[in-house]
Design a protein around this motif. Sequence first.
Motif, short mmCIF file in Angstrom:
data_model
loop_
_atom_site.label_atom_id
_atom_site.label_comp_id
_atom_site.label_asym_id
_atom_site.label_seq_id
_atom_site.Cartn_x
_atom_site.Cartn_y
_atom_site.Cartn_z
N PRO A 1 -8.39 -15.94 4.64
CA PRO A 1 -7.68 -16.92 5.48
C PRO A 1 -6.21 -16.53 5.60
N PRO A 2 -5.61 -16.74 6.75
CA PRO A 2 -4.26 -16.23 7.01
C PRO A 2 -3.13 -17.05 6.39
N PHE A 3 -3.44 -17.96 5.50
CA PHE A 3 -2.40 -18.82 4.93
C PHE A 3 -1.29 -18.02 4.25
N TRP A 4 -1.64 -16.88 3.68
CA TRP A 4 -0.64 -16.07 2.99
C TRP A 4 0.49 -15.64 3.91
N LYS A 5 0.21 -15.53 5.21
CA LYS A 5 1.23 -15.12 6.18
C LYS A 5 2.24 -16.22 6.47
N TRP A 6 1.95 -17.42 6.02
CA TRP A 6 2.81 -18.57 6.34
C TRP A 6 4.02 -18.68 5.42
N LYS A 7 4.07 -17.89 4.37
CA LYS A 7 5.13 -18.05 3.36
C LYS A 7 6.53 -18.05 3.98
N PHE B 1 -0.53 -9.19 -3.93
CA PHE B 1 0.71 -8.60 -3.42
C PHE B 1 1.40 -7.74 -4.49
N LYS B 2 1.33 -8.20 -5.72
CA LYS B 2 1.91 -7.40 -6.81
C LYS B 2 1.18 -6.07 -6.91
N HIS B 3 -0.13 -6.09 -6.84
CA HIS B 3 -0.92 -4.86 -6.93
C HIS B 3 -0.64 -3.94 -5.74
N ILE B 4 -0.54 -4.52 -4.56
CA ILE B 4 -0.24 -3.71 -3.38
C ILE B 4 1.13 -3.04 -3.53
N VAL B 5 2.12 -3.82 -3.93
CA VAL B 5 3.48 -3.28 -4.09
C VAL B 5 3.49 -2.20 -5.16
N SER C 1 6.35 -6.85 -0.33
CA SER C 1 7.28 -7.41 -1.31
C SER C 1 7.75 -8.81 -0.90
N GLN C 2 7.81 -9.06 0.38
CA GLN C 2 8.28 -10.37 0.84
C GLN C 2 7.33 -11.50 0.47
N PHE C 3 6.10 -11.17 0.11
CA PHE C 3 5.12 -12.20 -0.24
C PHE C 3 5.02 -12.44 -1.75
#
Length: 142
Positions: A84-90, A119-123, A139-141
Amino acid sequence: NPEKFEQSLAEMEKIDGTTMDVLAWKGNFWADHDFSKAIGYYQVALKKNPTYPPLLRAVADAYFKHNDCVNALSYYQQFLQYAPPFWKWKMDLKSRSAAEQKTYRIFFTKNEPDFPSTFKHIVDCANKTGDKQIEVYYSQFL
């Protein structure tokens, strides 16, 4: 008890057949014991449902735990594509309606409390692979 859990999975497979869920559970079980066996189960499960977010996340986490950042990044990005795209709403949460803000909070506190570790794992992986663009974006998330 790993033997008992493996036996339970075999019983579930007798009842349900070789479903995506059974394969994913087997992958999750083997991820800490036999990585190549886990990936084998995950790959078969992905053939049954290649867009199922929890499965994509499990595969990404398995690769991350085994320091395979190239594959981990790929699966984390697929996970985010289908989650779900909620993470983009930050970044613009304050401009969202009260109902959307509530949905966001419920998603992250009740349904997916571990989601931010994605996001930590991706960064971390982007840093290890030298992909500054991905590192900066995600990193912004955090």
